[in-house]
Design a protein around this motif. Structure first.
Motif, PDB file in Angstrom:
ATOM      1  N   UNK A   7       0.862  -1.172   0.000  1.00  0.00           N
ATOM      2  CA  UNK A   7       0.000   0.000   0.000  1.00  0.00           C
ATOM      3  C   UNK A   7       0.906   1.232   0.000  1.00  0.00           C
ATOM      4  N   UNK A   8       0.467   2.296  -0.646  1.00  0.00           N
ATOM      5  CA  UNK A   8       1.282   3.506  -0.685  1.00  0.00           C
ATOM      6  C   UNK A   8       1.378   4.170   0.690  1.00  0.00           C
ATOM      7  N   UNK A   9       0.534   3.740   1.623  1.00  0.00           N
ATOM      8  CA  UNK A   9       0.593   4.260   2.992  1.00  0.00           C
ATOM      9  C   UNK A   9       1.582   3.483   3.864  1.00  0.00           C
ATOM     10  N   UNK A  10       2.050   2.330   3.401  1.00  0.00           N
ATOM     11  CA  UNK A  10       2.984   1.518   4.194  1.00  0.00           C
ATOM     12  C   UNK A  10       4.310   2.249   4.353  1.00  0.00           C
ATOM     13  N   UNK A  11       4.884   2.113   5.546  1.00  0.00           N
ATOM     14  CA  UNK A  11       6.158   2.772   5.847  1.00  0.00           C
ATOM     15  C   UNK A  11       7.238   1.730   6.123  1.00  0.00           C
ATOM     16  N   UNK A  12       8.484   2.199   6.173  1.00  0.00           N
ATOM     17  CA  UNK A  12       9.589   1.309   6.540  1.00  0.00           C
ATOM     18  C   UNK A  12       9.374   0.759   7.940  1.00  0.00           C
ATOM     19  N   UNK A  13       8.829   1.567   8.845  1.00  0.00           N
ATOM     20  CA  UNK A  13       8.566   1.096  10.213  1.00  0.00           C
ATOM     21  C   UNK A  13       7.525  -0.021  10.232  1.00  0.00           C
ATOM     22  N   UNK A  14       6.478   0.092   9.393  1.00  0.00           N
ATOM     23  CA  UNK A  14       5.473  -0.979   9.299  1.00  0.00           C
ATOM     24  C   UNK A  14       6.140  -2.294   8.906  1.00  0.00           C
ATOM     25  N   UNK A  15       7.014  -2.219   7.908  1.00  0.00           N
ATOM     26  CA  UNK A  15       7.695  -3.418   7.418  1.00  0.00           C
ATOM     27  C   UNK A  15       8.667  -3.962   8.460  1.00  0.00           C
ATOM     28  N   UNK A  16       9.401  -3.071   9.093  1.00  0.00           N
ATOM     29  CA  UNK A  16      10.347  -3.476  10.142  1.00  0.00           C
ATOM     30  C   UNK A  16       9.601  -4.240  11.235  1.00  0.00           C
ATOM     31  N   UNK A  17       8.497  -3.677  11.709  1.00  0.00           N
ATOM     32  CA  UNK A  17       7.718  -4.315  12.782  1.00  0.00           C
ATOM     33  C   UNK A  17       7.185  -5.676  12.350  1.00  0.00           C
ATOM     34  N   UNK A  18       6.696  -5.767  11.129  1.00  0.00           N
ATOM     35  CA  UNK A  18       6.128  -7.019  10.635  1.00  0.00           C
ATOM     36  C   UNK A  18       7.194  -8.103  10.494  1.00  0.00           C
ATOM     37  N   UNK A  19       8.327  -7.770   9.887  1.00  0.00           N
ATOM     38  CA  UNK A  19       9.363  -8.775   9.628  1.00  0.00           C
ATOM     39  C   UNK A  19      10.149  -9.131  10.883  1.00  0.00           C
ATOM     40  N   UNK A  20      10.237  -8.222  11.854  1.00  0.00           N
ATOM     41  CA  UNK A  20      10.961  -8.535  13.100  1.00  0.00           C
ATOM     42  C   UNK A  20      10.265  -9.609  13.917  1.00  0.00           C
ATOM     43  N   UNK A  21       9.014  -9.893  13.611  1.00  0.00           N
ATOM     44  CA  UNK A  21       8.319 -10.988  14.289  1.00  0.00           C
ATOM     45  C   UNK A  21       8.936 -12.331  13.909  1.00  0.00           C
ATOM     46  N   UNK A  22       9.793 -12.338  12.864  1.00  0.00           N
ATOM     47  CA  UNK A  22      10.399 -13.575  12.371  1.00  0.00           C
ATOM     48  C   UNK A  22      11.904 -13.603  12.540  1.00  0.00           C
TER      49      UNK A  22
END
Length: 102
Positions: A7-22
């Motif tokens: 989504x164009x609203x997604x940020x680097x922080x959103x991705x960082x938080x999501x992938x850090x769960x793994x």
């Protein structure tokens, strides 16, 4: 890893938080349009551990983030494509479009 269909609203922080769960995330690079400054809808993410990266790819591919189903896979080198004008390969030559009519 390549992460697409963002989504164009997604940020680097959103991705960082999501992938850090793994696992530990080394870097998140959200690609931005140089003219508008808005997201281009994809990012590259690097993680230390291949097992964690593989787990993240398997788990997060097709997962929804900000209303869009993510496309997560292994990043591949960029394909070399001929440039339409200038540099090698793509026809070109010296043509004048200024109307050299005789």
């Amino acid at each position: 890893m390549y992460v697409g269909n963002l989504s164009f609203e997604s940020t680097e922080n959103d991705l960082q938080d999501l992938f850090e769960q793994h696992g530990t995330v080394n870097e998140v690079h959200l690609m931005m349009d140089r003219f508008t400054g808005k997201s281009r809808g994809f990012a590259f993410i690097t993680m230390n551990d291949n097992a964690h990266a593989n787990d993240a790819m398997a788990t997060l591919n097709c997962k929804e983030l900000n209303g869009r189903a993510l496309n997560v896979n292994e990043a591949r080198p960029r394909e070399e494509r001929p440039r339409p004008y200038g540099g090698g390969g793509g026809g070109g030559g010296k043509r004048s479009y200024a109307g050299n009519r005789r």
